[in-house]
Design a protein around this motif. Structure first.
Motif, PDB file in Angstrom:
ATOM      1  N   THR A 126       0.837  -1.207   0.000  1.00  0.00           N
ATOM      2  CA  THR A 126       0.000   0.000   0.000  1.00  0.00           C
ATOM      3  C   THR A 126       0.867   1.251   0.000  1.00  0.00           C
ATOM      4  OG1 THR A 126      -0.189   0.089   2.440  1.00  0.00           O
ATOM      5  CG2 THR A 126      -1.868  -1.171   1.246  1.00  0.00           C
ATOM      6  N   GLU A 127       1.962   1.210   0.748  1.00  0.00           N
ATOM      7  CA  GLU A 127       2.863   2.364   0.824  1.00  0.00           C
ATOM      8  C   GLU A 127       3.577   2.584  -0.507  1.00  0.00           C
ATOM      9  OE1 GLU A 127       5.259   1.017   4.019  1.00  0.00           O
ATOM     10  OE2 GLU A 127       3.770   1.481   5.581  1.00  0.00           O
ATOM     11  N   ARG A 128       4.032   1.489  -1.130  1.00  0.00           N
ATOM     12  CA  ARG A 128       4.705   1.607  -2.431  1.00  0.00           C
ATOM     13  C   ARG A 128       3.738   2.102  -3.504  1.00  0.00           C
ATOM     14  NH1 ARG A 128       9.241  -1.932  -3.003  1.00  0.00           N
ATOM     15  NH2 ARG A 128      10.401  -1.905  -1.036  1.00  0.00           N
ATOM     16  N   ALA A 129       2.509   1.592  -3.468  1.00  0.00           N
ATOM     17  CA  ALA A 129       1.527   2.003  -4.479  1.00  0.00           C
ATOM     18  C   ALA A 129       1.202   3.483  -4.359  1.00  0.00           C
ATOM     19  CB  ALA A 129       0.259   1.166  -4.340  1.00  0.00           C
ATOM     20  N   ALA A 130       1.014   3.965  -3.128  1.00  0.00           N
ATOM     21  CA  ALA A 130       0.695   5.380  -2.923  1.00  0.00           C
ATOM     22  C   ALA A 130       1.852   6.269  -3.376  1.00  0.00           C
ATOM     23  CB  ALA A 130       0.370   5.635  -1.456  1.00  0.00           C
ATOM     24  N   ALA A 131       3.080   5.895  -3.024  1.00  0.00           N
ATOM     25  CA  ALA A 131       4.248   6.690  -3.436  1.00  0.00           C
ATOM     26  C   ALA A 131       4.399   6.701  -4.955  1.00  0.00           C
ATOM     27  CB  ALA A 131       5.509   6.137  -2.775  1.00  0.00           C
ATOM     28  N   SER A 132       4.120   5.554  -5.591  1.00  0.00           N
ATOM     29  CA  SER A 132       4.235   5.502  -7.051  1.00  0.00           C
ATOM     30  C   SER A 132       3.131   6.311  -7.726  1.00  0.00           C
ATOM     31  CB  SER A 132       4.188   4.052  -7.536  1.00  0.00           C
ATOM     32  OG  SER A 132       2.889   3.496  -7.429  1.00  0.00           O
ATOM     33  N   LEU A 133       1.973   6.441  -7.067  1.00  0.00           N
ATOM     34  CA  LEU A 133       0.906   7.271  -7.625  1.00  0.00           C
ATOM     35  C   LEU A 133       1.342   8.732  -7.690  1.00  0.00           C
ATOM     36  CD1 LEU A 133      -1.929   7.717  -8.678  1.00  0.00           C
ATOM     37  CD2 LEU A 133      -2.770   7.689  -6.308  1.00  0.00           C
ATOM     38  N   VAL A 134       2.057   9.185  -6.671  1.00  0.00           N
ATOM     39  CA  VAL A 134       2.585  10.554  -6.702  1.00  0.00           C
ATOM     40  C   VAL A 134       3.534  10.717  -7.883  1.00  0.00           C
ATOM     41  CG1 VAL A 134       4.001  12.249  -5.484  1.00  0.00           C
ATOM     42  CG2 VAL A 134       2.320  10.890  -4.226  1.00  0.00           C
ATOM     43  N   ARG A 135       4.424   9.756  -8.089  1.00  0.00           N
ATOM     44  CA  ARG A 135       5.364   9.835  -9.214  1.00  0.00           C
ATOM     45  C   ARG A 135       4.622   9.818 -10.548  1.00  0.00           C
ATOM     46  NH1 ARG A 135       8.049   6.113  -5.846  1.00  0.00           N
ATOM     47  NH2 ARG A 135       7.503   4.343  -7.191  1.00  0.00           N
ATOM     48  N   SER A 136       3.560   9.019 -10.619  1.00  0.00           N
ATOM     49  CA  SER A 136       2.772   8.958 -11.856  1.00  0.00           C
ATOM     50  C   SER A 136       2.123  10.296 -12.158  1.00  0.00           C
ATOM     51  CB  SER A 136       1.688   7.881 -11.727  1.00  0.00           C
ATOM     52  OG  SER A 136       2.260   6.603 -11.581  1.00  0.00           O
ATOM     53  N   LEU A 137       1.595  10.952 -11.123  1.00  0.00           N
ATOM     54  CA  LEU A 137       0.971  12.257 -11.319  1.00  0.00           C
ATOM     55  C   LEU A 137       2.000  13.309 -11.697  1.00  0.00           C
ATOM     56  CD1 LEU A 137      -1.510  12.199  -8.301  1.00  0.00           C
ATOM     57  CD2 LEU A 137      -2.112  12.044 -10.714  1.00  0.00           C
ATOM     58  N   GLU A 138       3.177  13.233 -11.088  1.00  0.00           N
ATOM     59  CA  GLU A 138       4.232  14.197 -11.410  1.00  0.00           C
ATOM     60  C   GLU A 138       4.677  14.070 -12.854  1.00  0.00           C
ATOM     61  OE1 GLU A 138       6.529  14.910  -7.160  1.00  0.00           O
ATOM     62  OE2 GLU A 138       7.009  13.112  -8.330  1.00  0.00           O
ATOM     63  N   ALA A 139       4.863  12.827 -13.309  1.00  0.00           N
ATOM     64  CA  ALA A 139       5.353  12.586 -14.669  1.00  0.00           C
ATOM     65  C   ALA A 139       4.223  12.463 -15.685  1.00  0.00           C
ATOM     66  CB  ALA A 139       6.198  11.319 -14.694  1.00  0.00           C
ATOM     67  N   LYS A 140       2.972  12.490 -15.206  1.00  0.00           N
ATOM     68  CA  LYS A 140       1.802  12.280 -16.065  1.00  0.00           C
ATOM     69  C   LYS A 140       1.943  10.976 -16.840  1.00  0.00           C
ATOM     70  CE  LYS A 140       0.998  17.250 -16.502  1.00  0.00           C
ATOM     71  NZ  LYS A 140       0.847  18.401 -17.401  1.00  0.00           N
ATOM     72  N   SER A 141       2.448   9.947 -16.118  1.00  0.00           N
ATOM     73  CA  SER A 141       2.729   8.662 -16.739  1.00  0.00           C
ATOM     74  C   SER A 141       2.174   7.530 -15.891  1.00  0.00           C
ATOM     75  CB  SER A 141       4.241   8.479 -16.923  1.00  0.00           C
ATOM     76  OG  SER A 141       4.539   7.164 -17.359  1.00  0.00           O
ATOM     77  N   PRO A 142       1.046   6.947 -16.264  1.00  0.00           N
ATOM     78  CA  PRO A 142       0.493   5.809 -15.530  1.00  0.00           C
ATOM     79  C   PRO A 142       1.432   4.606 -15.503  1.00  0.00           C
ATOM     80  CG  PRO A 142      -1.172   6.790 -16.942  1.00  0.00           C
ATOM     81  CD  PRO A 142       0.133   7.427 -17.319  1.00  0.00           C
ATOM     82  N   ALA A 143       2.396   4.571 -16.415  1.00  0.00           N
ATOM     83  CA  ALA A 143       3.345   3.454 -16.433  1.00  0.00           C
ATOM     84  C   ALA A 143       4.165   3.378 -15.156  1.00  0.00           C
ATOM     85  CB  ALA A 143       4.270   3.579 -17.647  1.00  0.00           C
ATOM     86  N   LEU A 144       4.237   4.475 -14.403  1.00  0.00           N
ATOM     87  CA  LEU A 144       5.014   4.489 -13.162  1.00  0.00           C
ATOM     88  C   LEU A 144       4.227   3.956 -11.964  1.00  0.00           C
ATOM     89  CD1 LEU A 144       6.785   7.972 -13.480  1.00  0.00           C
ATOM     90  CD2 LEU A 144       7.672   5.703 -14.075  1.00  0.00           C
ATOM     91  N   LEU A 145       2.928   3.725 -12.145  1.00  0.00           N
ATOM     92  CA  LEU A 145       2.107   3.243 -11.046  1.00  0.00           C
ATOM     93  C   LEU A 145       2.455   1.787 -10.745  1.00  0.00           C
ATOM     94  CD1 LEU A 145      -0.249   3.842  -9.086  1.00  0.00           C
ATOM     95  CD2 LEU A 145      -1.799   3.011 -10.878  1.00  0.00           C
ATOM     96  N   GLN A 146       2.771   1.493  -9.497  1.00  0.00           N
ATOM     97  CA  GLN A 146       3.111   0.127  -9.070  1.00  0.00           C
ATOM     98  C   GLN A 146       1.967  -0.433  -8.238  1.00  0.00           C
ATOM     99  OE1 GLN A 146       6.849   0.404  -6.978  1.00  0.00           O
ATOM    100  NE2 GLN A 146       8.032   0.671  -8.848  1.00  0.00           N
ATOM    101  N   LEU A 147       1.492  -1.615  -8.658  1.00  0.00           N
ATOM    102  CA  LEU A 147       0.354  -2.258  -7.999  1.00  0.00           C
ATOM    103  C   LEU A 147       0.700  -3.700  -7.683  1.00  0.00           C
ATOM    104  CD1 LEU A 147      -2.400  -0.781 -10.332  1.00  0.00           C
ATOM    105  CD2 LEU A 147      -1.916  -0.072  -7.982  1.00  0.00           C
ATOM    106  N   PRO A 148       0.058  -4.279  -6.670  1.00  0.00           N
ATOM    107  CA  PRO A 148       0.430  -5.637  -6.228  1.00  0.00           C
ATOM    108  C   PRO A 148      -0.055  -6.704  -7.201  1.00  0.00           C
ATOM    109  CG  PRO A 148      -1.490  -4.890  -5.013  1.00  0.00           C
ATOM    110  CD  PRO A 148      -1.042  -3.713  -5.838  1.00  0.00           C
ATOM    111  N   ASP A 149       0.751  -7.736  -7.334  1.00  0.00           N
ATOM    112  CA  ASP A 149       0.376  -8.908  -8.129  1.00  0.00           C
ATOM    113  C   ASP A 149       0.113 -10.090  -7.208  1.00  0.00           C
ATOM    114  OD1 ASP A 149       0.696  -7.649 -10.632  1.00  0.00           O
ATOM    115  OD2 ASP A 149       2.847  -8.048 -10.617  1.00  0.00           O
ATOM    116  N   LEU A 150      -1.009 -10.769  -7.438  1.00  0.00           N
ATOM    117  CA  LEU A 150      -1.332 -11.988  -6.711  1.00  0.00           C
ATOM    118  C   LEU A 150      -0.841 -13.147  -7.549  1.00  0.00           C
ATOM    119  CD1 LEU A 150      -4.723 -12.698  -4.942  1.00  0.00           C
ATOM    120  CD2 LEU A 150      -3.374 -14.497  -6.002  1.00  0.00           C
ATOM    121  N   LEU A 151       0.104 -13.917  -7.013  1.00  0.00           N
ATOM    122  CA  LEU A 151       0.650 -15.042  -7.767  1.00  0.00           C
ATOM    123  C   LEU A 151      -0.031 -16.330  -7.355  1.00  0.00           C
ATOM    124  CD1 LEU A 151       4.458 -14.157  -7.633  1.00  0.00           C
ATOM    125  CD2 LEU A 151       2.758 -13.555  -9.366  1.00  0.00           C
ATOM    126  N   PRO A 152      -0.516 -17.110  -8.315  1.00  0.00           N
ATOM    127  CA  PRO A 152      -1.186 -18.369  -7.974  1.00  0.00           C
ATOM    128  C   PRO A 152      -0.245 -19.303  -7.226  1.00  0.00           C
ATOM    129  CG  PRO A 152      -1.545 -17.810 -10.291  1.00  0.00           C
ATOM    130  CD  PRO A 152      -0.487 -16.884  -9.772  1.00  0.00           C
TER     131      PRO A 152
END
Length: 297
Positions: free
Chosen positions: A271-297
């Protein structure tokens, strides 16, 4: 760095002493370093907290979750915004363009649906491949509402004869409990990153103080689903109330592991990494910088 939670279900008195949370109960006292705690669930109305502890919790960025008479999480206390760039980040968030917000929402829904597919695979549910296909087809802003289509496919197979709207089903009570805990952690992370939880990307209710948390929480939901499935099993619906053990299990969902940017992390850290990456995404106007969790089977 905070890494654990505290679930209070018995009559207790909580206070602060020497930088530690002191929990006094009939069978004795316990002390926990304040700096280790990220969230506290007060799951009983027979507890008291000192003013000093409440103040220390806000200074430490601890999310304090309270429950109602049915033991359902009903509120959360968060610190006032304490980020050193608070005004800058808030302005950046409010000024985000519609195209940027739509692409961020696209990334969030792609991640959510992919995690739902992995959740189905993890519990042995069949026919998860269509969800992976849906995830790849989500467009900017999800104009085709593939999120809803995926939900119908998902819940119809995750549990047999399960209805998400059935409030009496014990499984729904477990899901709602876990979702509330994760939502609180996401809100905590957003505040710590200088973001305003009330201003969302997709959610925009004038009466919701956590619109952005309700956006970012979506990819985290399947982790709650997995925990509820492993606890409730794959049998028919039960009309039971949640037991103390059920509530303790769901309160610990933030300690579940995920993958994010190639690392194995707890959901709390994610949650902390995702929120921090959202700030970077907004700064760079780049959704590619958004980091979200992956659930691995």
């Amino acid at each position: 760095m905070a890494w654990r939670g505290l679930h209070i279900a018995l009559p207790s008195r909580l206070s602060l002493a020497d930088g530690q949370i002191v929990v006094q109960q009939e069978d004795g006292d316990a002390r926990l370093p304040l700096e280790d705690i990220a969230w506290i669930v007060l799951d009983t109305h027979s507890s008291t907290l000192s003013g000093a502890l409440l103040s220390a919790c806000t200074q430490a960025g601890i999310a304090l979750i309270v429950t109602d008479e049915t033991h359902t999480p009903s509120g959360v206390m968060l610190p006032f915004h304490r980020h050193h760039r608070q005004a800058d980040i808030a302005q950046l968030q409010i000024a985000a363009s519609a195209p940027v917000k739509k692409r961020l929402w696209q990334a969030i829904i792609q991640s959510k649906i992919a995690n739902q597919a992995s959740a189905m695979e993890s519990v042995g549910a069949k026919d998860f491949a269509p969800l992976r296909a849906m995830s790849s087809r989500v467009g900017s802003g999800d104009p085709d509402n593939l999120e809803a289509q995926a939900a119908r496919h998902y819940w119809g197979r995750f549990w047999p004869q399960f209805r998400r709207e059935d409030e009496g089903d014990r499984r729904n009570k477990m899901l709602n409990y876990g979702y509330a805990v994760v939502r609180s952690a996401v809100a905590r992370a957003l505040v710590a990153s200088g973001l305003l939880p009330a201003f969302g990307l997709k959610h925009a209710s004038a009466t919701n103080a956590f619109n952005l948390a309700d956006d970012l929480v979506e990819p985290f939901r399947p982790f709650v689903d997995i925990l509820a499935w492993r606890t409730a099993g794959n049998g028919p619906a039960r009309r039971d109330t949640l037991t103390l053990e059920d509530r303790r299990i769901m309160a610990g969902v933030l300690l579940a592991e995920c993958r994010l940017a190639g690392e194995t992390l707890t959901l709390l850290t994610a949650t902390e990494r995702a929120a921090a990456s959202l700030v970077r995404s907004l700064e760079a106007k780049s959704p590619a910088l958004l980091q979200l969790p992956d659930l691995l089977p």
